[in-house]
Write an enzyme that holds these catalytic residues in place. Structure first.
Site: not given
Ligand code: 5GP
Length: 117
Positions: A100, A87, A30, A102, A95
């Site tokens: 995915h 999530n 991440d 985590h 987001e």
């Molecule tokens: P969500 O909030 O959708 O469950 O998690 C999205 C995750 O993707 C977040 O923890 C964020 O830090 C990660 N993330 C967003 N954009 C990128 C990216 O360009 N590269 C990587 N490696 N992680 C990302």
């Protein structure tokens, strides 16, 4: 469904620190880690949210979990423990609209995981 940043990572259009890849999924660090180990495990098939998982996706979604356990064993934190989280939508804190897991590890994680925002 429009492409997300994760499709670009799968297609190597933007860089990521990839730790695992196979026919069905990709795992990478991440960009904004919330624990000493914070990986994202994503299916190569673009599925927007948990709500969009179809019965034909059972294999690939199950594979995300078996991959999480394999990575945990390979990286040496399976016995100490870890957390997997997915999530869903706005109230779940999603987001990126490409499902995915985590995978968080490397310290004693707080519970419950939420805080008021
Ligand atoms: P969500 O909030 O959708 O469950 O998690 C999205 C995750 O993707 C977040 O923890 C964020 O830090 C990660 N993330 C967003 N954009 C990128 C990216 O360009 N590269 C990587 N490696 N992680 C990302």
């Amino acid at each position: 469904m429009p492409d997300t940043i994760f499709t670009k990572i799968i297609n190597r259009e933007i860089p990521a620190d990839i730790v695992h890849e196979d026919d069905l999924c990709l795992a990478f660090k991440d960009i904004n880690p919330q624990a000493p180990v914070h990986l994202l495990i994503i299916p190569k098939k673009a599925i927007a949210t948990i709500n969009d998982i179809a019965s034909e996706d059972r294999e690939v979604v199950g594979h995300l979990f078996t991959t999480a356990a394999k990575i945990a064993k390979d990286m040496g934190f399976a016995e100490d423990g870890y957390r997997v989280v997915m999530n869903c939508n706005k109230n779940g804190g999603q987001e990126v609209y490409h499902i995915h897991l985590h995978l968080l590890a490397g310290k004693r994680l707080g519970w419950p995981p939420y805080r008021e925002i």
